[in-house]
Design a protein around this motif. Structure first.
Motif, PDB file in Angstrom:
ATOM      1  N   ASP A 479       0.833  -1.198   0.000  1.00  0.00           N
ATOM      2  CA  ASP A 479       0.000   0.000   0.000  1.00  0.00           C
ATOM      3  C   ASP A 479       0.873   1.255   0.000  1.00  0.00           C
ATOM      4  OD1 ASP A 479      -2.797   0.929   0.149  1.00  0.00           O
ATOM      5  OD2 ASP A 479      -2.148   1.842   2.032  1.00  0.00           O
ATOM      6  N   ARG A 480       1.980   1.227   0.738  1.00  0.00           N
ATOM      7  CA  ARG A 480       2.879   2.389   0.760  1.00  0.00           C
ATOM      8  C   ARG A 480       3.591   2.568  -0.574  1.00  0.00           C
ATOM      9  NH1 ARG A 480       3.303   0.713   6.264  1.00  0.00           N
ATOM     10  NH2 ARG A 480       5.002  -0.742   5.817  1.00  0.00           N
ATOM     11  N   VAL A 481       3.880   1.473  -1.256  1.00  0.00           N
ATOM     12  CA  VAL A 481       4.515   1.570  -2.576  1.00  0.00           C
ATOM     13  C   VAL A 481       3.591   2.284  -3.559  1.00  0.00           C
ATOM     14  CG1 VAL A 481       5.379   0.240  -4.544  1.00  0.00           C
ATOM     15  CG2 VAL A 481       5.969  -0.448  -2.230  1.00  0.00           C
ATOM     16  N   VAL A 482       2.288   2.031  -3.456  1.00  0.00           N
ATOM     17  CA  VAL A 482       1.325   2.663  -4.362  1.00  0.00           C
ATOM     18  C   VAL A 482       1.430   4.184  -4.274  1.00  0.00           C
ATOM     19  CG1 VAL A 482      -1.127   2.947  -4.897  1.00  0.00           C
ATOM     20  CG2 VAL A 482      -0.244   0.700  -4.249  1.00  0.00           C
ATOM     21  N   ASP A 483       1.663   4.702  -3.076  1.00  0.00           N
ATOM     22  CA  ASP A 483       1.766   6.156  -2.902  1.00  0.00           C
ATOM     23  C   ASP A 483       3.186   6.672  -3.095  1.00  0.00           C
ATOM     24  OD1 ASP A 483      -0.928   6.627  -2.332  1.00  0.00           O
ATOM     25  OD2 ASP A 483      -0.659   6.077  -0.227  1.00  0.00           O
ATOM     26  N   GLY A 484       4.194   5.852  -2.738  1.00  0.00           N
ATOM     27  CA  GLY A 484       5.543   6.385  -2.642  1.00  0.00           C
ATOM     28  C   GLY A 484       6.470   6.108  -3.798  1.00  0.00           C
ATOM     29  N   ALA A 485       6.202   5.112  -4.632  1.00  0.00           N
ATOM     30  CA  ALA A 485       7.129   4.774  -5.713  1.00  0.00           C
ATOM     31  C   ALA A 485       7.166   5.879  -6.763  1.00  0.00           C
ATOM     32  CB  ALA A 485       6.737   3.451  -6.352  1.00  0.00           C
ATOM     33  N   ARG A 486       8.365   6.143  -7.271  1.00  0.00           N
ATOM     34  CA  ARG A 486       8.502   7.187  -8.297  1.00  0.00           C
ATOM     35  C   ARG A 486       8.091   6.690  -9.676  1.00  0.00           C
ATOM     36  NH1 ARG A 486      13.236   7.934  -5.135  1.00  0.00           N
ATOM     37  NH2 ARG A 486      14.416   6.580  -6.551  1.00  0.00           N
ATOM     38  N   ASP A 487       8.249   5.398  -9.914  1.00  0.00           N
ATOM     39  CA  ASP A 487       7.964   4.833 -11.231  1.00  0.00           C
ATOM     40  C   ASP A 487       6.474   4.474 -11.337  1.00  0.00           C
ATOM     41  OD1 ASP A 487       9.481   3.387 -13.697  1.00  0.00           O
ATOM     42  OD2 ASP A 487       7.771   2.186 -13.030  1.00  0.00           O
ATOM     43  N   GLU A 488       5.825   4.944 -12.404  1.00  0.00           N
ATOM     44  CA  GLU A 488       4.380   4.705 -12.552  1.00  0.00           C
ATOM     45  C   GLU A 488       4.067   3.223 -12.711  1.00  0.00           C
ATOM     46  OE1 GLU A 488       0.552   6.200 -15.267  1.00  0.00           O
ATOM     47  OE2 GLU A 488       2.617   6.587 -15.941  1.00  0.00           O
ATOM     48  N   ASP A 489       4.897   2.499 -13.457  1.00  0.00           N
ATOM     49  CA  ASP A 489       4.652   1.066 -13.638  1.00  0.00           C
ATOM     50  C   ASP A 489       4.720   0.330 -12.300  1.00  0.00           C
ATOM     51  OD1 ASP A 489       4.342  -1.359 -15.344  1.00  0.00           O
ATOM     52  OD2 ASP A 489       6.347  -1.803 -14.560  1.00  0.00           O
ATOM     53  N   VAL A 490       5.658   0.730 -11.448  1.00  0.00           N
ATOM     54  CA  VAL A 490       5.763   0.113 -10.121  1.00  0.00           C
ATOM     55  C   VAL A 490       4.506   0.417  -9.302  1.00  0.00           C
ATOM     56  CG1 VAL A 490       7.026   0.122  -7.932  1.00  0.00           C
ATOM     57  CG2 VAL A 490       8.271   0.125 -10.104  1.00  0.00           C
ATOM     58  N   ARG A 491       4.048   1.669  -9.346  1.00  0.00           N
ATOM     59  CA  ARG A 491       2.843   2.039  -8.588  1.00  0.00           C
ATOM     60  C   ARG A 491       1.640   1.231  -9.063  1.00  0.00           C
ATOM     61  NH1 ARG A 491       4.688   7.288  -9.645  1.00  0.00           N
ATOM     62  NH2 ARG A 491       2.924   7.669 -11.065  1.00  0.00           N
ATOM     63  N   ASN A 492       1.483   1.122 -10.371  1.00  0.00           N
ATOM     64  CA  ASN A 492       0.325   0.396 -10.902  1.00  0.00           C
ATOM     65  C   ASN A 492       0.407  -1.099 -10.581  1.00  0.00           C
ATOM     66  OD1 ASN A 492      -0.662   2.777 -11.945  1.00  0.00           O
ATOM     67  ND2 ASN A 492       0.079   2.406 -14.022  1.00  0.00           N
ATOM     68  N   THR A 493       1.600  -1.672 -10.689  1.00  0.00           N
ATOM     69  CA  THR A 493       1.764  -3.095 -10.376  1.00  0.00           C
ATOM     70  C   THR A 493       1.479  -3.352  -8.902  1.00  0.00           C
ATOM     71  OG1 THR A 493       3.433  -3.277 -12.113  1.00  0.00           O
ATOM     72  CG2 THR A 493       3.335  -5.052 -10.507  1.00  0.00           C
TER      73      THR A 493
END
Length: 669
Positions: A479-493
């Motif tokens: 859940d934190r990755v969804v908000d914090g990752a800089r890469d859009e593909d990472v957030r969506n995955t």
């Protein structure tokens, strides 16, 4: 009158006739009075049957205990290499269900079983000794905990460590045989789960107050033990009679069902085993053999991981159940009693394969042998062939289970960039396969390290989505990755993985599961995530909490968004979803979206959709959509006379030769 209009009127007449048949009026032509009866004006007033509440409206009072006597018997006949083999298991005793409270949209009950009868026979020969029987009965000195949704569908059962495989299967079978899943109205169809899989059931109000009959119609999805080939969808026939208390709780239940299992007809059949693809290849049987043999091949062709599997050629299982209320009282129990022991419990869904067993330590030690962690990492880095990588990775996962500290040590190498991209992905996958709390903590630490390569983070999120028993810690890291990752593909995955973890976390932690879903919906409503990603996340979660968002997405101008919303609805339970899918089928302007509605309907209960399907078959302008409707009806024709009639109408009257040919072929098959 045009031929097309005549055909449409014929379809509507078929549906009307089916409605009369199901209501029990067909044989009398709709008449309820016998010949020679007094005119209606002189008839005495008809007594009105007043039904009590049920399902979402049932009265649930914390501490209220319902006590029942029960008998449950299962008899099986299977064809083996040695010939027909029969088995019988029987249980009888008392069941007490005490309501504890609600958490995360689930209703929790404590279940206490007292076994007075335990029987097990093979070919009519008893196989249980007195000592084994006493040991089995003693397991139930510890309670179980049962989670239901608002309609009464059993979502999970929480077992103590003392409950072995046989004890857990007995409890799941008893709860599956006696569950009452309610929708609105006097007659309804719904989806339920038993120890075999998910099935369609049909309920009808009886002739007296609070009485209902339940007909088990067909399996939608089935489960199978992990090391045997998946069976063909079994045939299901079952009828039960229920009487409810006025407050909506079950008072009595009695009936039986028969399930016929057949092995898959051919091969190869592929399925994901977590660490790689497993294929089952059927071997030609000897003449006169009643069993079926397969090769189980794990990894790519040429792998040495080949095992010969023999399964029965045909199995018939008949289950009979009787449940009778013997009293209602009050106990000093609440949701806190469940929460106090939750961490020590094992949660299982009713279907057998939902949560497979963790390998025993002895099996892990045999797999690891004398290998050291660094040795396995070096072998994993050097392995070129997929089957070799799978084998080493399985040994590494076993090591993580045996030595939890090694999971964190390996994850540290990934976080600090000491492992290359390919090795990092293999280590992450081994952490997910290990599945322990420590391995999941290590996987979460990888997800939250900003220095990790984006492609490794995305792979870690995909691995987290496949973990069988996700922890709340892993879910919150995603859940934190969804908000914090800089890469859009990472957030969506990561968002898609959150949907899968919401579903996996639900049996053990329904409150946290619901909180994660609500957080995801807040992002969707705030438009910090795209609608397609939101809807695919909701599809992975399969939770009713996403219904409002999916409904609003059906009005989106983009066909891709509406289509994804339709796919998300497929996984959500409830009659309201069936209504929305019918509306999409009959009203969406895009043929592709309407075809997706057919695909969604084909994986749900059939009863609520027959009228819409009949209208679509004759009013649909797209030949491709009508072809999909006909294919769906071909799967329903064996269980429903209306489906067969609609197929005959399509074979005779459809404007497309392709549709007519397909309908005729399905009727002949």
């Amino acid at each position: 009158m045009s031929p097309r209009l005549k055909s449409l009127l014929l379809c509507l007449a078929i549906l009307a006739a089916a409605g009369l048949w199901r209501a029990g009026l067909w044989a009398t032509g709709g008449r309820t009075a016998s010949p020679g009866a007094r005119p209606p004006g002189d008839s005495p007033p008809v007594e009105v049957i007043r039904q009590g509440v049920k399902g979402p409206r049932r009265v649930l009072t914390p501490g209220q205990r319902h006590r029942y006597s029960f008998d449950l018997d299962t008899r099986t006949i299977e064809n083996t290499e040695a010939g027909p083999r029969t088995a019988h298991t029987g249980w009888g005793g008392e069941l007490a269900l005490t309501y504890l409270g609600a958490e995360g949209g689930q209703h929790l009950f404590q279940g206490q079983v007292v076994l007075l009868r335990v029987e097990e026979e093979t070919d009519e020969t008893p196989v249980l000794g007195d000592e084994e029987r006493r040991e089995f009965q003693a397991m139930f000195e510890r309670p179980v905990y049962v989670a239901q949704d608002a309609r009464g569908r059993v979502l999970a059962v929480h077992f103590d460590a003392v409950h072995d495989v046989a004890a857990r299967r007995f409890v799941r079978s008893l709860l599956a045989s006696t569950q009452f899943v309610a929708e609105q109205g006097q007659d309804w169809s719904t989806e339920e789960t038993d120890t075999t899989g998910d099935f369609e059931s049909e309920y009808r109000a009886g002739g007296s107050a609070n009485a209902y009959t339940k007909t088990k119609r067909r399996y939608l999805r089935v489960s199978a033990p992990a090391r045997v080939p998946p069976p063909a969808v079994p045939r299901l026939r079952g009828h039960l009679a229920f009487t409810l208390f006025e407050d909506g709780h079950v008072k009595e239940a009695a009936g039986s069902d028969v399930v016929d299992f057949m092995p898959i007809a051919g091969g190869p059949v592929k399925e994901d085993a977590g660490s790689g693809v497993v294929r089952f290849l059927r071997i030609k049987e000897d003449a006169g053999s009643d069993a079926v043999k397969f090769l189980r091949i794990e990894g790519d062709a040429g792998s040495s991981a080949v095992e010969k599997i023999t399964v029965p050629g045909h199995v018939r299982a008949e289950t009979r159940v009787a449940l009778t209320s013997v009293g209602v009282d009050h106990q000093s129990l609440s949701l806190r009693d469940f929460q106090a022991v939750r961490a020590s419990l094992r949660a299982e869904r009713l279907s057998e394969r939902a949560l497979p067993e963790t390998p025993a330590p002895s099996e892990d030690r045999r797999l690891v042998g004398n290998a050291k962690p660094d040795d396995l990492l070096k072998q994993l880095a050097r392995a070129m062939r997929p089957e070799a990588r799978d084998a080493v990775r399985a040994r590494l996962a076993a090591l993580f289970r045996l030595e939890p500290a090694e999971a964190d040590r390996a994850a540290r190498r990934v976080r600090q960039g000491e492992a290359g991209a390919a090795l990092s992905e293999q280590v992450v996958q081994a952490l997910g396969s290990a599945g322990t709390r420590e391995a999941q903590r290590a996987l979460a630490s990888v997800l939250e390290e900003a220095r990790v390569r984006p492609e490794t983070l995305a792979h870690a999120a995909k691995v987290a989505a496949r973990v069988e028993r996700p922890t709340a810690e892993l879910a919150e890291a995603l859940d934190r990755v969804v908000d914090g990752a800089r890469d859009e593909d990472v957030r969506n995955t990561a968002a898609l993985a959150v949907g899968s973890v919401v579903k996996g976390l639900e049996p053990m932690e329904p409150g946290r599961s619901q909180a994660l879903l609500e957080q995801m919906l807040r992002r969707c409503h705030a438009r910090t995530m795209g609608p397609v990603v939101c809807l695919r996340t909701l599809a992975n979660a399969g939770a009713p909490g996403g219904l409002a968002y999916a409904r609003s997405a059906l009005l989106h101008p983009a066909p891709m968004v509406r289509g994804t919303a339709t796919e998300a609805l497929r996984a959500m339970p409830g009659a309201e979803v069936d209504v929305l899918l019918d509306q999409v089928l009959l009203g969406d302007p895009s043929p592709r979206v309407r075809a997706l509605a057919v695909a969604a309907i084909s994986q749900r209960v059939a009863g609520p959709h027959l009228r819409a399907v009949a209208m679509a078959l004759r009013a649909e302008s797209s030949e491709q959509v009508r072809l999909e409707v006909v294919r769906m009806l071909g799967g329903w024709k064996a269980m429903d006379e209306v489906s067969a009639a609609l197929l005959r109408d399509a074979a005779d009257n459809d404007a497309s030769e392709r549709v007519r040919r397909l309908a005729a072929a399905l009727l002949a098959g």
